[in-house]
Design an enzyme around this catalytic site. Structure first.
Site, PDB file in Angstrom:
ATOM      1  N   ASP A  18       0.813  -1.223   0.000  1.00 17.27           N
ATOM      2  CA  ASP A  18       0.000   0.000   0.000  1.00 17.27           C
ATOM      3  C   ASP A  18       0.844   1.268   0.000  1.00 17.27           C
ATOM      4  O   ASP A  18       2.061   1.222   0.181  1.00 17.27           O
ATOM      5  CB  ASP A  18      -0.966  -0.006   1.207  1.00 17.27           C
TER       6      ASP A  18
ATOM      7  N   ASN B 129      -7.273  -2.695  14.661  1.00 17.36           N
ATOM      8  CA  ASN B 129      -8.682  -2.980  14.340  1.00 17.36           C
ATOM      9  C   ASN B 129      -8.847  -4.178  13.406  1.00 17.36           C
ATOM     10  O   ASN B 129      -9.928  -4.435  12.904  1.00 17.36           O
ATOM     11  CB  ASN B 129      -9.336  -1.740  13.704  1.00 17.36           C
TER      12      ASN B 129
ATOM     13  N   HIS C 275      -7.260  -4.607  10.459  1.00 21.54           N
ATOM     14  CA  HIS C 275      -7.051  -4.403   9.009  1.00 21.54           C
ATOM     15  C   HIS C 275      -5.792  -5.129   8.544  1.00 21.54           C
ATOM     16  O   HIS C 275      -4.862  -5.333   9.316  1.00 21.54           O
ATOM     17  CB  HIS C 275      -7.028  -2.910   8.639  1.00 21.54           C
TER      18      HIS C 275
ATOM     19  N   GLU D 200      -9.763  -1.857   5.554  1.00 23.06           N
ATOM     20  CA  GLU D 200     -10.324  -1.520   6.864  1.00 23.06           C
ATOM     21  C   GLU D 200     -11.643  -2.260   7.088  1.00 23.06           C
ATOM     22  O   GLU D 200     -12.352  -2.585   6.124  1.00 23.06           O
ATOM     23  CB  GLU D 200     -10.599  -0.014   6.928  1.00 23.06           C
TER      24      GLU D 200
HETATM   25  C1  F6R Z   1       1.447  -1.368   6.068  1.00 23.13           C
HETATM   26  C2  F6R Z   1       0.204  -2.099   6.244  1.00 23.13           C
HETATM   27  C3  F6R Z   1      -0.577  -2.045   7.501  1.00 23.13           C
HETATM   28  C4  F6R Z   1       0.261  -2.354   8.730  1.00 23.13           C
HETATM   29  C5  F6R Z   1      -0.587  -2.259   9.994  1.00 23.13           C
HETATM   30  C6  F6R Z   1       0.238  -2.475  11.236  1.00 23.13           C
HETATM   31  O1  F6R Z   1       1.982  -1.594   4.784  1.00 23.13           O
HETATM   32  O2  F6R Z   1      -0.190  -2.747   5.333  1.00 23.13           O
HETATM   33  O3  F6R Z   1      -1.643  -2.943   7.430  1.00 23.13           O
HETATM   34  O4  F6R Z   1       0.810  -3.629   8.612  1.00 23.13           O
HETATM   35  O5  F6R Z   1      -1.195  -1.014  10.047  1.00 23.13           O
HETATM   36  O6  F6R Z   1       1.127  -1.412  11.392  1.00 23.13           O
HETATM   37  P1  F6R Z   1       2.286  -1.457  12.466  1.00 23.13           P
HETATM   38  O7  F6R Z   1       3.215  -2.530  12.058  1.00 23.13           O
HETATM   39  O8  F6R Z   1       2.927  -0.102  12.407  1.00 23.13           O
HETATM   40  O9  F6R Z   1       1.648  -1.739  13.774  1.00 23.13           O
END
Ligand code: F6R
Length: 243
Positions: free
Chosen positions: A67, A136, A138, A143
């Protein structure tokens, strides 16, 4: 689903790096799916160390990231392209043209989104995908919602994610509210998936994933239950609500 529980972040990172190293050594031209955020940083550092000290070779490897924030140019230090270059790609011998992060600062976005899935397909598909998980539930930026995108698309971020991600920005209003994200279908097409989760704020999502035998669009990570080769690597804190 294979579940590996380790003591702390360092051990989780090493375990994930082992799986990546094995894949790269077995398939030097492999296609890796990469994630950003705090969780995979330790794994990247360990892979960089193995490249520098043990000759782990990335010269034939292709990568696709999950992403990118909408509208951030790759020179912007909060963009995921900037993050990947700084944290990983610049420290290994991967060819820059073999690394892909969705582009998000251009006019023809819809076209670019569908081209991203095509590019992955033409590369033979992702063989090994690393995922983090949002507090959450995702994955990538899919989301919780009534329905989820199958393919790479422009998505709205939830308040919770905007708040979680604000730690990387100077202020809340600088956090983008939208992103370009690979869809659930794009992700589930990967041959193997490694989900890494550390810290208490991931415990609820991990417990629901492991304990509830349901797939719900309100918990995007639960779609991993439909995949045949998923390894979850988490630390004790992230696992704490399972028992
Ligand atoms: C980032 C992504 C997100 C993160 C998630 C956890 O490329 O795809 O889904 O993996 O938000 O983020 P962290 O690792 O910062 O807790």
């Amino acid at each position: 689903m294979k579940i590996i529980v380790r003591k702390n972040y360092e051990e989780v990172s090493i375990e994930a790096a082992n799986i990546f190293e094995r894949e790269i050594r077995e398939n030097p031209n492999t296609v890796l799916g990469m994630a950003t955020g705090s969780t995979p940083i330790g794994m990247s550092k360990e892979l960089i160390r193995r490249h520098k000290e043990e000759g782990l070779d990335f010269s034939g490897v292709l990568t696709f990231n999950l992403d990118e924030y909408l509208g951030l140019h790759e020179d912007n230090e909060n963009s995921y392209r900037y993050f990947m270059d700084n944290e990983f790609f610049n420290h290994i011998n991967i060819l820059k043209e073999n690394t892909h992060v969705p582009k998000s600062d251009i006019d023809v976005l819809d076209e670019t989104c569908s081209q991203y899935d095509d590019m992955i397909f033409k590369a033979g598909g992702v063989r090994l995908q690393v995922l983090g998980v949002g507090s959450n539930g995702h994955i990538a930026f899919n989301e919780p919602a009534e329905r989820l995108n199958a393919y790479t698309s422009i998505v709205d971020l939830t308040e919770e994610t905007i708040k979680d991600n604000s730690r990387f920005f100077d202020s809340m209003d600088q956090v983008p509210k939208k992103a370009v994200s690979m869809g659930m279908g794009s992700i589930l097409k990967s041959e193997k998936i490694v989900l890494i989760a550390t810290g208490k704020n991931k415990a609820q999502a991990i417990a629901k994933l492991i304990k509830d035998p349901y797939i719900s669009t309100h918990l995007p990570v639960s779609f991993l239950l439909a995949h045949r080769d998923v390894t979850i690597i988490c630390d004790k804190d992230a696992y704490s609500l399972v028992e």
